[in-house]
Design an enzyme around this catalytic site. Structure first.
Site, short mmCIF file in Angstrom:
data_model
loop_
_atom_site.label_atom_id
_atom_site.label_comp_id
_atom_site.label_asym_id
_atom_site.label_seq_id
_atom_site.Cartn_x
_atom_site.Cartn_y
_atom_site.Cartn_z
N GLN A 83 0.80 -1.22 0.00
CA GLN A 83 0.00 0.00 0.00
C GLN A 83 0.84 1.28 0.00
O GLN A 83 0.30 2.36 -0.25
CB GLN A 83 -0.94 0.02 1.21
CG GLN A 83 -2.10 -0.96 1.12
CD GLN A 83 -3.10 -0.61 0.03
OE1 GLN A 83 -3.13 0.49 -0.50
NE2 GLN A 83 -3.93 -1.57 -0.33
N SER A 116 3.18 -4.71 -5.24
CA SER A 116 2.23 -5.28 -6.19
C SER A 116 1.90 -4.30 -7.30
O SER A 116 1.74 -3.10 -7.05
CB SER A 116 0.96 -5.70 -5.46
OG SER A 116 0.03 -6.27 -6.35
N CYS A 172 -9.20 -9.32 -0.10
CA CYS A 172 -8.65 -10.68 0.00
C CYS A 172 -9.35 -11.51 1.07
O CYS A 172 -9.14 -12.71 1.16
CB CYS A 172 -7.16 -10.62 0.30
SG CYS A 172 -6.18 -9.94 -1.06
#
Length: 382
Positions: free
Chosen positions: A177, A197, A324
């Site tokens: 994040q 990511s 998730c």
């Protein structure tokens, strides 16, 4: 529909999409092949590795590509455990870590490791004094995310890294994040490993990376793997890596601008909730410990699931926590870490801004939430 769930995923940047298509059609060779077509792909791969390493100020030899943050967290933890700085079996982690961390910890607990989970204080931060008291001579690994995905608080990773170094403890940090949203150069080289990511920074889904300090002599988790120096199996996804690199370059170049914009959007949104402020609880740190683009809050008496569905009906996409774990219908992990009651945990919702978020949309969302709350109160009275 107006999108307020950028912490879950972001749309693919058009330039990144163009790069993906170009690489997939023109540089399609397997980067491990020895012929010239494979060599072209390998050269592009290494250019991307170097560029991404430069963006965060780390040695490119420690950067490996994965399928995303979840796989990255798992492989990083296993790499560090394969080469501990000292003997021991004790691991310290945050209670509010991503579900991929907790899944790995559950497996390690069954394998004989002792796990200590640290809660968050009222400001959403790890208490450093409690952290130090939790350490033992057998503590070999600490796992603490940089930015919480559900309330956006920023942990003091630099200070934590020093504590770990002084006590010969590896530190893994989930940067998913914070990558592209905070300048990571001051801290990236201080941790033993970190993950990131692509789809959180307007890159493709299914691609990410891990940095492991090159001085660590880790052993492959999957024996016989030849790709990425044995870090993971599977043909390297060069098109997605190239697209992620372009997205990373763009988002890193506008960190200051985006942060200033997000602070204004955050203040405006909170101000818009003034008519119901006595019912709203915002979970946040002070300005220096808070990523402005993520707002975690609860509205007293209204379940987050209901608020999310009502907002969706009115054309707004927001969430009740990490995507998730939503399928499991379990409370957001941060609510447990904050010590909230079951009712408070059920009230939790998350709103997150992105590059395309407009001020008028933020105001409209706030006004719509006020309307939803007032209508709910009216129905409840009847």
């Amino acid at each position: 529909m107006k999108y307020f769930d950028y912490a879950a995923t972001t749309p693919l940047d058009p330039e990144a999409a163009e790069v993906y298509l170009k690489v997939a059609t023109e540089y399609f060779g397997n980067a491990s092949s020895l012929h010239d077509i494979g060599g072209q792909s390998a050269a592009l791969l290494e250019n991307c590795r170097e560029e991404l390493a430069n963006l965060v100020g780390v040695d490119k030899t420690g950067l490996f590509f994965t399928s995303g943050g979840s796989e990255g967290n798992f492989l990083a933890i296993e790499a560090l455990l394969s080469s501990p700085k000292k003997a021991g079996n004790h691991i310290i982690a945050g209670m509010a870590e991503h579900s991929s961390i907790h899944g790995t910890l559950n497996r390690l607990k069954e394998a004989g490791y002792e796990i200590t989970l640290l809660p968050l204080d009222s400001n959403g931060l790890i208490n450093l004094e409690q952290l130090e008291k939790s350490m033992k001579s057998e503590t070999i690994l600490m796992i603490l995310q940089h930015v919480n995905s559900e309330i956006g608080t920023i942990q003091p990773i630099g200070e934590i890294a020093k504590v770990c170094k002084d006590n010969n403890i590896h530190l893994h940090s989930d940067f998913v994040q914070s990558f592209g949203k905070i300048d990571l150069k001051p801290i990236a080289s201080l941790v033993s490993s970190f993950s990131f990511s692509g789809h959180k920074i307007y890159g493709p889904k299914g691609i990410g990376g891990v940095y492991v300090n090159p001085q660590i002599n880790w052993q492959p988790f999957f024996p016989g793997s030849s790709h990425e120096k044995g870090f993971r199996p599977g043909t390297v996804n060069v098109p997605a890596i190239a697209a992620m690199t372009v997205a990373a370059q763009k988002i890193t170049g506008r960190i200051q601008t985006e942060n200033s914009k997000d602070r204004l959007l955050r203040k405006t949104f909170i101000d818009t909730l003034a008519p119901i402020k006595e019912k709203v609880k915002i979970y946040q740190g002070d300005e220096g410990s808070q990523l402005a683009s993520i707002i975690g809050l609860g509205i007293s008496g209204i379940e987050g699931q209901w608020m999310m569905l009502e907002a969706n009906r009115l054309g707004f996409a927001l969430s009740t926590g990490s995507a998730c774990q939503l399928g499991m219908q379990s409370p957001a992990k941060v609510t447990l870490a904050l010590g909230l009651t079951t009712e408070e945990a059920k009230e939790f919702i998350r709103i997150s801004f992105g590059h395309s978020t407009r001020m008028e949309d933020v105001i409209e969302l706030g006004e719509s939430m006020v309307k939803i709350v007032n209508e709910f109160k009216a129905v409840s009275v009847i």
